[in-house]
Structures are given as structure tokens and as C-alpha cells.
Design a protein around this motif. Structure first.
Motif, mmCIF file in Angstrom:
data_model
loop_
_atom_site.group_PDB
_atom_site.id
_atom_site.type_symbol
_atom_site.label_atom_id
_atom_site.label_comp_id
_atom_site.label_asym_id
_atom_site.label_seq_id
_atom_site.Cartn_x
_atom_site.Cartn_y
_atom_site.Cartn_z
ATOM 1 N N ARG A 70 8.660 14.166 4.176
ATOM 2 C CA ARG A 70 7.479 14.703 4.074
ATOM 3 C C ARG A 70 6.201 13.275 2.873
ATOM 4 N N ARG A 71 6.596 13.035 1.989
ATOM 5 C CA ARG A 71 5.710 11.512 1.561
ATOM 6 C C ARG A 71 5.768 10.739 2.581
ATOM 7 N N THR A 72 7.143 10.438 3.305
ATOM 8 C CA THR A 72 6.994 8.958 3.885
ATOM 9 C C THR A 72 6.330 9.259 5.888
ATOM 10 N N VAL A 73 5.827 10.548 5.674
ATOM 11 C CA VAL A 73 5.201 10.707 7.276
ATOM 12 C C VAL A 73 3.675 10.476 6.502
ATOM 13 N N THR A 74 3.228 11.187 5.514
ATOM 14 C CA THR A 74 2.133 11.335 5.005
ATOM 15 C C THR A 74 1.497 10.029 4.855
ATOM 16 N N ALA A 75 1.900 8.740 3.954
ATOM 17 C CA ALA A 75 1.828 7.450 3.934
ATOM 18 C C ALA A 75 1.713 6.574 5.085
ATOM 19 N N GLY A 77 9.558 4.402 7.897
ATOM 20 C CA GLY A 77 8.247 4.315 9.068
ATOM 21 C C GLY A 77 8.168 3.264 10.457
ATOM 22 N N ARG A 78 8.666 1.701 10.170
ATOM 23 C CA ARG A 78 8.781 1.199 10.906
ATOM 24 C C ARG A 78 9.693 1.203 11.815
ATOM 25 N N ILE A 110 1.327 7.973 8.366
ATOM 26 C CA ILE A 110 0.416 7.868 8.821
ATOM 27 C C ILE A 110 -1.676 7.690 8.611
ATOM 28 N N ALA A 111 -1.438 6.921 7.475
ATOM 29 C CA ALA A 111 -2.486 6.270 7.090
ATOM 30 C C ALA A 111 -2.734 5.820 7.484
ATOM 31 N N PRO A 112 -4.843 5.700 7.715
ATOM 32 C CA PRO A 112 -5.662 5.167 9.092
ATOM 33 C C PRO A 112 -5.658 3.838 7.996
ATOM 34 N N ASP A 113 -5.124 3.238 7.525
ATOM 35 C CA ASP A 113 -5.019 1.775 7.095
ATOM 36 C C ASP A 113 -3.599 1.008 7.069
ATOM 37 N N VAL A 114 -2.197 2.527 7.483
ATOM 38 C CA VAL A 114 -1.403 2.115 7.188
ATOM 39 C C VAL A 114 -0.736 2.637 8.634
ATOM 40 N N LYS A 135 1.118 -1.190 0.199
ATOM 41 C CA LYS A 135 -0.041 -0.028 -0.210
ATOM 42 C C LYS A 135 0.728 1.674 0.194
ATOM 43 N N ALA A 136 1.878 0.939 0.986
ATOM 44 C CA ALA A 136 2.707 2.531 1.061
ATOM 45 C C ALA A 136 4.209 2.698 0.903
#
Length: 299
Positions: free
Chosen positions: A213-218, A39-40, A220-224, A30-31
Motif C-alpha cells: 500500500r505504501r509503495t502504491v501510494t508513493a 514501482g519502475r 502514484i503521487a503527482p510528482d513521482v 522523493k519516494a
């Protein structure tokens, strides 16, 4: 005699990695693989800081020698940065089960490297174990039923190379981390340091490339976001901590053998829980690969 504590920690790490690989494989689709990897790591340093505060009395390590810091930094770069980046790309290209099967070659690679670098002689039973292990991997990656449905030949080959790169990174990771865990140094502190180094490197690269910015946005998405945090707690935080305790308290070969169990666990998950068709080649190849690992270190 190998410590039962070390063996238990290694098996528990395998369980954690099997669960987290399923989560990250799903989220990565997804991301994006590298977005999830960054992110992890951020989530895992948060989880480790909380664990360190609760279990060690401070949010970060109180002391570390320069030698230990050097080995842990090297371990982090080759394992958590380079090795895991390749593994996460393999997750997206060829799936969690096949990626983790390739990771089961880590003990075999370790034996071969010890033979080449340290002139350790391989006995016939150890050579048989290597043959079984490599043969099992080849059965799965060359068999049509071992491939995920719809995967093209080119992407399949690239995914295999990424998976092998992740395995090589894990071998180097275990060897270098062993040198740092001297005199009973805290495995949790070592894990915290290794993870912090990985966070600095991976997010530093993202900053240079303009992808923060793109990483943070992806992420914090609800399904991620919620799955990313759960996967980070199970795998990069608790799983890696357990692997450090395993390496510290058991022979590296035995520990890495037990930590090679995720492919078997994932076959059970895919076949029984998800009710996905698993070809006989995948089952036979995985069993043969693990039999080779067992022959190599458990004879």
C-alpha cells in the motif's frame, strides 16, 4: 566480426540508462530507493507488454524452453532484483553519475572472472586495461571533489559498496542471459520474462513486509508517477531490451564496454546542462576508467 547491429544496440542502451538513471535518482530521493525500484518494475512490465503486443503479435511470449526459462529467471534475480536493488540504493546515497561510474567496472569484472573461473590468460595490454579501469574508479571515489556535497564518510562508503554490488549483479546478469538467447530467441520476449520474474519477486517481498500500500501510494503521487513511468519506459523496458539484443548479436565484452558509457554521458549532462561544478578528479577518473575498458576489449 562483431555485428554492427549489436554494437548499435549496446550504445543505444547506454543512452537509455543514462537518461533513466537521472530520472530515477531524482525520483528516488522523493519516494525512496526500493519503492521506486518496485514501482519502475511494475511500470516496465506494462510497457513491455504493450511493446510485445505491437512487435511480436501477442502480449507475452508464446514459447520458451525450460532451460531458457531457468537461465532468464536466474538472470532476473541476480540482475534486476539483487543487482538493481543495490544500484538504486547507490543512486540515493552517492548520486547517478558516481553510481554509473562504478557500473563501468562491469567489463573489467567480467575479464577477471573469466580468468579465475575459466583459466583464460590475461595479456599485458589486458592487465593494463584493468589497472587503468580500477585506478580511474579509485581516483573518483577517493577524491574529495568526486564526492557529492554534504555526503558523510559513512554513507559515502556504504554507497560505494552498494554501487559495486550493482556492478557484480550486472556481470552475472549478462553472463546468464547469454545462455538463454540461443537459436535467435526473441530478445524482447527474454526481457519480458526477466521483468515478470523481477516483478513477482519484488512485489512478493513487499507483500510479506506489508509495504504494498505504501509503495502504491508513493508511486502514484503527482510528482513521482509520471516520471516513474517515463523512466521505466526508457530504462527497464527499452534499455534492457536493447541490452539483450546487444548481448545476443555481439561479443559480451564489446557490448558491456559500450554499455559502460553512461558515466561519460552523465558528466556532460551535469557539467553542461545542469552547470554543476565537476572536479578535475571526477573528469580524469572517468576518462581513465573508460580508457581501461577500451584497452581491455577494443585493442
Amino acid at each position: 566480426m562483431i555485428s554492427l547491429f549489436g554494437e548499435t544496440a549496446a550504445f543505444a542502451a547506454a543512452l537509455c540508462w543514462a537518461m533513466s538513471s537521472m530520472i530515477f535518482s531524482n525520483v528516488g530521493g522523493k519516494a525512496g530507493a526500493q519503492t521506486v525500484n518496485r514501482g519502475r518494475l511494475a511500470c516496465s512490465i506494462f510497457c513491455l507488454t504493450v511493446l510485445h503486443l505491437v512487435l511480436e503479435g501477442s502480449p507475452w511470449p508464446a514459447s520458451v524452453t525450460w532451460d531458457q526459462l531457468g537461465w532468464l529467471t536466474l538472470s532476473s534475480i541476480v540482475g534486476l532484483v539483487i543487482g538493481d536493488a543495490m544500484l538504486f540504493q547507490a543512486f540515493v546515497l552517492i548520486g547517478a553519475r558516481l553510481s554509473m561510474l562504478l557500473m563501468s567496472t562491469v567489463p573489467i569484472m567480467g575479464a577477471v572472472l573469466a580468468w579465475l573461473l575459466f583459466d583464460e590468460t590475461l595479456r599485458p595490454i589486458e592487465m593494463t586495461g584493468i589497472a587503468f579501469g580500477v585506478g580511474g574508479v579509485l581516483i573518483v571515489i577517493l577524491g574529495k571533489k568526486g564526492r557529492p556535497v554534504g555526503l558523510t564518510g559513512r554513507n559515502y562508503g556504504i554507497g560505494i559498496l552498494f554501487g559495486l554490488g550493482g556492478a557484480i549483479g550486472q556481470v552475472a546478469n549478462l553472463i546468464t542471459a547469454k545462455y538463454a538467447l540461443i537459436d535467435g530467441y526473441s530478445a524482447l520476449s527474454a526481457t519480458w520474462i526477466r521483468t515478470l520474474v523481477a516483478v513477482i519477486v519484488m512485489w512478493g517481498i513487499a507483500l510479506v513486509l506489508g509495504r504494498v500500500r505504501r509503495t502504491v501510494t508513493a508511486c502514484i503521487a503527482p510528482d513521482v508517477g509520471k516520471w516513474l513511468l517515463l523512466g521505466a519506459l526508457i530504462g527497464p523496458a527499452v534499455g534492457v531490451w536493447l541490452s539483450m539484443m546487444a548481448v545476443q548479436n555481439a561479443n559480451v565484452g564489446i557490448a558491456s564496454t559500450l554499455m559502460a558509457l553512461p558515466p561519460v554521458l552523465l558528466i556532460v549532462y551535469e557539467g553542461i546542462i545542469l552547470r554543476k561544478p565537476v572536479g578535475w578528479q571526477a573528469v580524469a577518473g572517468t576518462c581513465l576508467a573508460f580508457a581501461g575498458v577500451a584497452l581491455l576489449f577494443l585493442h
